[in-house]
Design an enzyme around this catalytic site. Structure first.
Site, mmCIF file in Angstrom:
data_model
loop_
_atom_site.group_PDB
_atom_site.id
_atom_site.type_symbol
_atom_site.label_atom_id
_atom_site.label_comp_id
_atom_site.label_asym_id
_atom_site.label_seq_id
_atom_site.Cartn_x
_atom_site.Cartn_y
_atom_site.Cartn_z
ATOM 1 N N TYR A 99 0.837 -1.213 0.000
ATOM 2 C CA TYR A 99 0.000 0.000 0.000
ATOM 3 C C TYR A 99 0.866 1.255 0.000
ATOM 4 O O TYR A 99 0.692 2.158 -0.824
ATOM 5 C CB TYR A 99 -0.908 -0.037 1.226
ATOM 6 C CG TYR A 99 -1.727 1.212 1.470
ATOM 7 C CD1 TYR A 99 -2.716 1.605 0.576
ATOM 8 C CD2 TYR A 99 -1.533 1.964 2.628
ATOM 9 C CE1 TYR A 99 -3.488 2.732 0.817
ATOM 10 C CE2 TYR A 99 -2.307 3.082 2.888
ATOM 11 C CZ TYR A 99 -3.278 3.469 1.982
ATOM 12 O OH TYR A 99 -4.044 4.594 2.234
ATOM 13 N N ASN A 154 -4.577 9.096 10.383
ATOM 14 C CA ASN A 154 -5.624 8.482 11.203
ATOM 15 C C ASN A 154 -6.793 9.426 11.479
ATOM 16 O O ASN A 154 -6.941 9.938 12.589
ATOM 17 C CB ASN A 154 -5.034 7.961 12.522
ATOM 18 C CG ASN A 154 -3.981 6.900 12.306
ATOM 19 O OD1 ASN A 154 -4.245 5.870 11.698
ATOM 20 N ND2 ASN A 154 -2.768 7.154 12.764
ATOM 21 N N TRP A 155 -7.615 9.640 10.465
ATOM 22 C CA TRP A 155 -8.816 10.471 10.602
ATOM 23 C C TRP A 155 -9.927 9.617 11.193
ATOM 24 O O TRP A 155 -10.242 8.541 10.685
ATOM 25 C CB TRP A 155 -9.239 11.016 9.247
ATOM 26 C CG TRP A 155 -8.237 11.965 8.638
ATOM 27 C CD1 TRP A 155 -6.966 12.220 9.053
ATOM 28 C CD2 TRP A 155 -8.439 12.788 7.485
ATOM 29 N NE1 TRP A 155 -6.357 13.137 8.238
ATOM 30 C CE2 TRP A 155 -7.238 13.499 7.265
ATOM 31 C CE3 TRP A 155 -9.511 12.983 6.613
ATOM 32 C CZ2 TRP A 155 -7.097 14.399 6.205
ATOM 33 C CZ3 TRP A 155 -9.373 13.874 5.559
ATOM 34 C CH2 TRP A 155 -8.177 14.585 5.364
ATOM 35 N N ASP A 176 5.454 -3.244 10.538
ATOM 36 C CA ASP A 176 4.795 -2.009 10.963
ATOM 37 C C ASP A 176 5.819 -0.938 11.281
ATOM 38 O O ASP A 176 7.015 -1.210 11.422
ATOM 39 C CB ASP A 176 3.929 -2.275 12.203
ATOM 40 C CG ASP A 176 2.749 -1.313 12.314
ATOM 41 O OD1 ASP A 176 2.689 -0.361 11.509
ATOM 42 O OD2 ASP A 176 1.905 -1.521 13.188
#
EC number: 4.1.1.35
Length: 387
Positions: A183, A212-213, A335
């Site tokens: 991604y 991070n909405w 991550d």
């Protein structure tokens, strides 16, 4: 709708037609609401689904009737796309596969969705001299420089090693075998293509990197408004656990650190980009809230407290359980340790700063989710009575 609107330089804002790709999603639905209620602009809303914007489309007696038109299409294979971009003044591309579980299990779909499918949008905007606002992701930064330092190094506390700057920070990804980065790589490459189109062919563009909405209508709740076996992003995962009275699953102990910003604050930033092209064109903007930083474990603890307040239900006896990333996401997961946005550029260019605290945005989101999903969850988990 406000009249006599002016931009940040005091110049009148002319009504425009906006082609919004992915208008039916979480961000698109909030942006459409904002544009309909506060501006004179017209939206050509493109998406496969319109569930989250139906309240804006019906009935036809709404104050903004005629200013929002829904076009059901998939940009992968629809010849109408170029024509809709041509008649608009601005195109906003929100379309993407952006769920972490998919990066591992559907890497080809992820790469195609975020790079290949976006190519015609960039091409049509460039060839027809149309402005583009493209939504990227904070994932393009990958891992921080600080994550490669020894764990006991005092430099890990130096912001220079972990605060992410649009024009300075390197983009550091894991090995090719770690398909979790499919991604991020696809998003970075489309960013580079857009930037090159601007440099070589004069494309007017703005790139948005959301951090991070969070808010109502985000992601999906598995088995209710999404696939039963789906794995949405962390906040929706935790919400799903809370709604079902289950322990919240902490991947690898929940030590990763994240920041969260309220969707309504973030949409204010996007509206500033839309209406201030002279200040926004050619820029990449972090849009996040560095004041709302927590570990994923702290997020789980806070969400449990907030949900107990809004639902009136007792917290689970065992609030959290630890799971490995391999168990949760599958082989090939990796991550980043921290994602803290530097806000210098967006503050300088647009004067934008987020306002909503983490507790308040969680309370708003969980109140909505409890009201919307609690009864549906009970029906899903209820066992049929044997005859």
């Amino acid at each position: 709708m406000a009249s006599g609107r002016v931009d940040l330089d005091g110049k009148p804002i002319k009504p425009m037609t906006i082609c919004m790709i992915g208008a039916g999603g979480f961000i698109g639905s909030h942006l459409c609401e904002k544009l309909m209620s506060e501006t004179p602009h017209t939206v050509l809303a493109l998406d496969v689904y319109n569930d989250k914007i139906k309240h804006l489309l019906e009935p036809n007696t709404l104050p903004w009737a005629g200013r929002i038109q829904f076009h059901r299409l998939n940009i992968k294979h629809d010849s109408r796309l170029e024509g809709l971009i041509k008649i608009a003044d601005l195109t906003i591309n929100l379309a993407a596969i952006c769920t972490p579980a998919d990066y591992n299990t559907r890497p080809l779909d992820t790469i195609y969705s975020n790079f290949i499918d976006a190519l015609p949008v960039v091409k049509y905007c460039s060839e027809n001299n149309k402005r583009l606002i493209h939504f990227s992701t904070c994932e393009v930064y990958g891992k921080t420089v600080g994550s490669f330092l020894p764990k006991d190094s005092p430099l890990r506390k130096d912001p220079a090693y972990y605060v992410l700057k649009e024009d300075e920070s390197p983009c550091i990804f894991g090995s090719i075998e770690k398909q979790r980065w499919s991604y991020a790589c696809a998003k970075q490459l489309i960013e580079r293509l857009i930037y090159a189109e601007g440099a070589e062919n004069g494309l007017e563009f703005t790139i948005v990197r959301p951090f991070n909405w969070i808010g109502p209508r985000m992601d999906f709740i598995p088995g209710v408004d999404g696939p039963s076996e789906g794995v949405p992003r962390v906040l929706a995962c935790f919400s799903n656990n809370l709604l079902r009275g289950e322990p919240l699953k902490l991947v690898d102990g929940g030590q990763s650190q994240r920041t969260f910003v309220y969707i309504k604050d973030a949409i204010e930033a996007v509206l500033l980009m839309i209406e201030n092209p002279a200040r926004a064109n050619g820029h990449i903007f972090n849009v996040g809230n560095p004041n709302n930083e927590v570990t994923v474990r702290q997020l789980a603890e806070m969400m449990t407290q907030v949900y107990t307040k809004v639902s009136g239900e007792a917290p689970p006896e065992k609030p959290t359980i630890d799971v490995s990333s391999k168990e949760f996401y599958g082989e090939g997961y990796d991550d980043s340790d921290k994602r803290i946005p530097d806000m210098t550029i967006i503050n300088r260019q647009l004067g934008w700063n987020p306002k909503t605290s983490l507790w308040d945005l969680l309370e708003s989101t969980l109140t909505y989710q409890h009201r919307t999903y609690a009864e549906a969850i009970k029906k899903v988990i209820a066992k049929p009575v044997a005859s």
